[in-house]
Design a protein around this motif. Sequence first.
Motif, PDB file in Angstrom:
ATOM      1  N   ILE A 138       0.875  -1.198   0.225  1.00  0.00           N
ATOM      2  CA  ILE A 138      -0.040   0.143  -0.012  1.00  0.00           C
ATOM      3  C   ILE A 138       1.003   1.375   0.011  1.00  0.00           C
ATOM      4  O   ILE A 138       0.706   2.242  -0.736  1.00  0.00           O
ATOM      5  N   SER A 139       1.951   1.244   0.639  1.00  0.00           N
ATOM      6  CA  SER A 139       2.752   2.346   0.967  1.00  0.00           C
ATOM      7  C   SER A 139       3.524   2.658  -0.531  1.00  0.00           C
ATOM      8  O   SER A 139       4.030   3.939  -0.550  1.00  0.00           O
ATOM      9  N   GLU A 140       3.530   1.800  -1.272  1.00  0.00           N
ATOM     10  CA  GLU A 140       4.356   1.997  -2.698  1.00  0.00           C
ATOM     11  C   GLU A 140       3.337   2.525  -3.450  1.00  0.00           C
ATOM     12  O   GLU A 140       3.720   3.595  -4.184  1.00  0.00           O
ATOM     13  N   VAL A 141       1.944   2.370  -3.669  1.00  0.00           N
ATOM     14  CA  VAL A 141       0.824   2.878  -4.391  1.00  0.00           C
ATOM     15  C   VAL A 141       0.412   4.237  -3.805  1.00  0.00           C
ATOM     16  O   VAL A 141       0.124   5.087  -4.646  1.00  0.00           O
ATOM     17  N   PHE A 142       0.098   4.010  -2.602  1.00  0.00           N
ATOM     18  CA  PHE A 142      -0.447   5.088  -1.932  1.00  0.00           C
ATOM     19  C   PHE A 142       0.443   5.655  -0.724  1.00  0.00           C
ATOM     20  O   PHE A 142      -0.063   5.201   0.512  1.00  0.00           O
ATOM     21  N   PRO A 143       1.562   6.340  -0.972  1.00  0.00           N
ATOM     22  CA  PRO A 143       2.393   6.762   0.229  1.00  0.00           C
ATOM     23  C   PRO A 143       1.745   7.501   1.262  1.00  0.00           C
ATOM     24  O   PRO A 143       0.917   8.501   0.804  1.00  0.00           O
ATOM     25  N   GLY A 144       1.797   7.112   2.510  1.00  0.00           N
ATOM     26  CA  GLY A 144       1.283   7.957   3.453  1.00  0.00           C
ATOM     27  C   GLY A 144       0.291   7.379   4.180  1.00  0.00           C
ATOM     28  O   GLY A 144      -0.576   7.783   4.942  1.00  0.00           O
ATOM     29  N   ILE A 145      -0.479   6.291   3.311  1.00  0.00           N
ATOM     30  CA  ILE A 145      -1.722   5.402   3.699  1.00  0.00           C
ATOM     31  C   ILE A 145      -1.309   4.453   4.781  1.00  0.00           C
ATOM     32  O   ILE A 145      -0.478   3.521   4.199  1.00  0.00           O
ATOM     33  N   PRO A 146      -2.037   4.224   5.866  1.00  0.00           N
ATOM     34  CA  PRO A 146      -1.721   2.985   6.816  1.00  0.00           C
ATOM     35  C   PRO A 146      -2.260   1.889   6.114  1.00  0.00           C
ATOM     36  O   PRO A 146      -2.889   1.716   5.098  1.00  0.00           O
ATOM     37  N   ASP A 147      -1.648   0.419   6.641  1.00  0.00           N
ATOM     38  CA  ASP A 147      -2.141  -0.627   6.461  1.00  0.00           C
ATOM     39  C   ASP A 147      -3.274  -1.071   7.197  1.00  0.00           C
ATOM     40  O   ASP A 147      -3.874  -0.227   7.862  1.00  0.00           O
ATOM     41  N   HIS A 148      -4.222  -2.202   6.788  1.00  0.00           N
ATOM     42  CA  HIS A 148      -5.027  -2.494   7.688  1.00  0.00           C
ATOM     43  C   HIS A 148      -6.135  -1.423   7.870  1.00  0.00           C
ATOM     44  O   HIS A 148      -6.487  -1.215   8.807  1.00  0.00           O
ATOM     45  N   LEU A 149      -6.674  -1.119   6.408  1.00  0.00           N
ATOM     46  CA  LEU A 149      -7.815  -0.163   6.533  1.00  0.00           C
ATOM     47  C   LEU A 149      -9.086  -0.574   6.725  1.00  0.00           C
ATOM     48  O   LEU A 149      -9.385  -1.962   6.754  1.00  0.00           O
ATOM     49  N   ASP A 150     -10.044   0.249   6.862  1.00  0.00           N
ATOM     50  CA  ASP A 150     -11.311  -0.113   7.263  1.00  0.00           C
ATOM     51  C   ASP A 150     -12.100   0.112   5.768  1.00  0.00           C
ATOM     52  O   ASP A 150     -13.347  -0.695   5.800  1.00  0.00           O
ATOM     53  N   ALA A 151     -12.025   1.140   5.306  1.00  0.00           N
ATOM     54  CA  ALA A 151     -12.743   1.417   4.156  1.00  0.00           C
ATOM     55  C   ALA A 151     -12.251   2.509   3.247  1.00  0.00           C
ATOM     56  O   ALA A 151     -11.014   3.143   3.482  1.00  0.00           O
ATOM     57  N   ALA A 152     -12.523   2.480   2.001  1.00  0.00           N
ATOM     58  CA  ALA A 152     -11.969   3.444   0.762  1.00  0.00           C
ATOM     59  C   ALA A 152     -13.109   3.643  -0.105  1.00  0.00           C
ATOM     60  O   ALA A 152     -13.780   3.128  -0.225  1.00  0.00           O
ATOM     61  N   VAL A 153     -12.866   5.182  -0.494  1.00  0.00           N
ATOM     62  CA  VAL A 153     -13.946   5.540  -1.651  1.00  0.00           C
ATOM     63  C   VAL A 153     -13.045   6.537  -2.401  1.00  0.00           C
ATOM     64  O   VAL A 153     -12.567   7.386  -1.932  1.00  0.00           O
ATOM     65  N   GLU A 154     -13.529   6.377  -3.689  1.00  0.00           N
ATOM     66  CA  GLU A 154     -13.014   7.564  -4.811  1.00  0.00           C
ATOM     67  C   GLU A 154     -13.766   8.771  -4.517  1.00  0.00           C
ATOM     68  O   GLU A 154     -15.398   8.718  -4.205  1.00  0.00           O
TER      69      GLU A 154
END
Length: 441
Positions: A138-154
């Motif tokens: 995840i850190s490679e594609v979305f740097p600064g975003i943590p692992d073990h997420l709960d949700a995501a939306v565009e």
Amino acid sequence: MRLIQMLTLCLVLLLNIFHITFFSDEPDAEGHKHELHHGAKLDRCAGMEFDAVAVNEEGIPYFFKGDHLFKGLHGKAELSNETFPELDDHHHLGHVDAAFRMHSEDSPDHHDHQFFFLDNKVFSYYKHKLEKDYPKDISEVFPGIPDHLDAAVECPKPDCTDDTVIFFKGDEIYHFNMKTKKVDEKEFKSMPNCTGAFHYMDHYYCFHGHQFSKFDPVTGEIHGKYPKETRDYFMRCPHFGQTSTDDHIKREQCSRVHLDAITSDDDGSVYAFRGHHFLSITGDKFHSDTIESAFKELHSEVDAVFSYEGHLYMIKDNEVFVYKVGEPHTHLEGYPKPLKEVLGIEGPVDAAFVCADHHIAHVIKGQTVYNVDMKATPHAPAMQGSITHFKKIDAAMCGPKGVTVVIGNHYYLYASPRIMMMAKIMPEQHRVSQELFGCDH
């Protein structure tokens, strides 16, 4: 005796193995719990908390639970790896943490791709095919975003300033700018913690438990009467969807879920709106149907309704739909129109009503009541006063007995709009389902 003890011990061991294999909620190495459903029969209508929600390239919602996937608003669960086999090949699929469909025309390499997040990995699919070199960290594609997420939306332009992805982890909210790769941490004070989120039909939804809330992707503000029941909107369930006419009527009569809106027309018929459905009462006859079948341009989720001169004014978000009362109800040409243009008020609003033989629309927004002279041109609202007894109401209507104010499954009766705002003593509380709709249990 010893044989019985040995058999009992074997049974306990077997039950433990069964629980661990099929329903394990033991934490993983990172301390995170994931419920497994291998071989389980999942029923979307039983009420469940989805792990992730996303829309595919054709606009069909995908609901993920454990290692299963529900496609669309009806149908049985299927194993996720039947559609996305690489999720299992690379990661021993037991769950999907978060998912979304990218909308970023400025990033053609990502536009219309589906992204799935599993622990510390992200998978990118295009037309159901895994992209080359994925999965990645995840850190490679979305740097600064943590692992073990709960949700995501565009959040594409112009809803967000630039094409953005919103990530949720607990009460932490991250806005990831696809153009600059910059991460802004946000604080959505009115938002519950989302276990799933998706962008659907121009709105943004946060799922929590078997309920959902519609939210502003920039501010996190929740407008309207939320949370609402997932099965009443995003599922086709026997107890929430297509049932017999009598079952529909009984359900709407006896439901304890709050109303979205209520009104009484010039002939005294009452219309009560809740979710996808409405209940109409003419004399002692009850009728229930979906909003979409009777008011197809409106679809669902009406915020407020009032009746004036043989027409139903139906307010949804910042728009007004107008229907001529009849069988069928006729949608007036030129509508919907902006709420600001029709009533001179910015949405959202909580309730609205007009009393018989009057031409004043009383519009309630929070605790404030505005008067709108329907005969004046243009319609210019004037603040009439405030409701002091309640912080927020769900619906209101005016009838022969006065003004009915609905909050949850209860209503309060005032002799007039003026008394509603001036009353010092709380009026008697009544039950909507029993006393207003005649539910017999």
